[in-house]
Design an enzyme around this catalytic site. Structure first.
Site, short mmCIF file in Angstrom:
data_model
loop_
_atom_site.label_atom_id
_atom_site.label_comp_id
_atom_site.label_asym_id
_atom_site.label_seq_id
_atom_site.Cartn_x
_atom_site.Cartn_y
_atom_site.Cartn_z
CG ASP A 30 6.63 -17.73 -25.14
OD1 ASP A 30 6.27 -18.73 -25.77
OD2 ASP A 30 7.52 -16.96 -25.53
CB ILE A 31 11.48 -16.18 -23.41
CG1 ILE A 31 12.63 -15.36 -22.87
CG2 ILE A 31 11.61 -16.45 -24.90
CD1 ILE A 31 12.86 -15.56 -21.42
CG ASN A 87 2.07 -23.21 -32.99
OD1 ASN A 87 0.88 -23.02 -33.27
ND2 ASN A 87 2.87 -22.23 -32.60
CG HIS A 100 5.12 -25.58 -26.59
ND1 HIS A 100 6.01 -26.32 -27.33
CD2 HIS A 100 4.86 -24.48 -27.33
CE1 HIS A 100 6.28 -25.69 -28.46
NE2 HIS A 100 5.58 -24.56 -28.49
CG HIS A 102 1.88 -20.76 -27.66
ND1 HIS A 102 2.95 -19.92 -27.51
CD2 HIS A 102 2.30 -21.74 -28.50
CE1 HIS A 102 3.98 -20.35 -28.23
NE2 HIS A 102 3.60 -21.46 -28.85
P1 5GP Z 1 6.48 -22.67 -30.81
O1 5GP Z 1 6.96 -21.74 -31.88
O2 5GP Z 1 7.27 -23.96 -30.80
O3 5GP Z 1 5.00 -22.92 -30.83
O4 5GP Z 1 6.73 -21.93 -29.44
C1 5GP Z 1 7.92 -22.00 -28.74
C2 5GP Z 1 7.90 -20.89 -27.75
O5 5GP Z 1 8.91 -21.11 -26.79
C3 5GP Z 1 8.18 -19.51 -28.37
O6 5GP Z 1 7.04 -18.67 -28.17
C4 5GP Z 1 9.41 -19.02 -27.60
O7 5GP Z 1 9.34 -17.65 -27.27
C5 5GP Z 1 9.40 -19.88 -26.36
N1 5GP Z 1 10.71 -20.14 -25.80
C6 5GP Z 1 11.82 -20.57 -26.47
N2 5GP Z 1 12.84 -20.72 -25.63
C7 5GP Z 1 12.39 -20.36 -24.39
C8 5GP Z 1 13.01 -20.31 -23.10
O8 5GP Z 1 14.18 -20.60 -22.90
N3 5GP Z 1 12.23 -19.90 -22.07
C9 5GP Z 1 10.92 -19.56 -22.23
N4 5GP Z 1 10.24 -19.18 -21.16
N5 5GP Z 1 10.31 -19.60 -23.44
C10 5GP Z 1 11.04 -19.99 -24.50
#
Ligand code: 5GP
Ligand code: ZN
Length: 141
Positions: A30-31, A87, A100, A102
């Protein structure tokens, strides 16, 4: 899906720090790195959220979680545990609408990850538990 950031990562159109990949899933860092090693595992098939999985996809994707989790844990002796989160929906903090999971390695109580579970059991009654239970049970009929 054309405008999906994770579909682009899966296709290699956007670079990622991939840690595992096969025909069903891709796992990459994750970024945001909530803690070091924070990884996302995504199905290669574009599904929006948990509500969109069929049994076959769910079996294939979730069966891969333990081996990815074990690899992350084994990668660093300082990792003591792991939170695995998925989530679903904006209200549940989903921000990328390609499902996805985590995997967040845990190093200690103040390692950057937090989660709050409020105990509302005092506001509950036997009747309320049964009402909620029945509403869910009815969906399987
Ligand atoms: P959510 O909030 O939908 O559960 O998690 C989305 C996750 O995707 C976040 O933790 C965010 O940091 C990660 N994310 C968003 N864009 C990118 C990207 O371009 N590359 C990577 N590796 N992670 C990303
Ligand atoms: Zn997608």
């Amino acid at each position: 899906m054309d405008d999906c950031i994770f579909c682009k990562i899966i296709k290699g159109e956007i670079p990622s720090y991939t840690v595992y990949e096969d025909d069903v899933v891709k796992a990459f860092l994750d970024i945001s790195q909530v803690t070091p090693g924070h990884t996302l595992m995504v199905p290669k098939k574009h599904v929006q959220d948990i509500f969109s999985y069929d049994d076959e996809l769910a079996q294939a994707v979730f069966a891969r979680l333990p081996k990815v989790a074990r690899a992350i844990k084994a990668s660093n002796p300082e990792i003591k545990g792991m939170n695995i989160l998925n989530n679903n929906g904006k209200v549940a903090y989903q921000s990328v609408f390609h499902s996805h999971i985590h995997l967040i390695p845990r190093y200690g109580n103040n390692d950057g990850f937090g989660m709050k579970f409020e105990d509302h059991s005092k506001q509950m009654t036997d009747e309320k538990y049964k009402e909620i239970q029945q509403a869910i049970v009815n969906q399987f009929k």
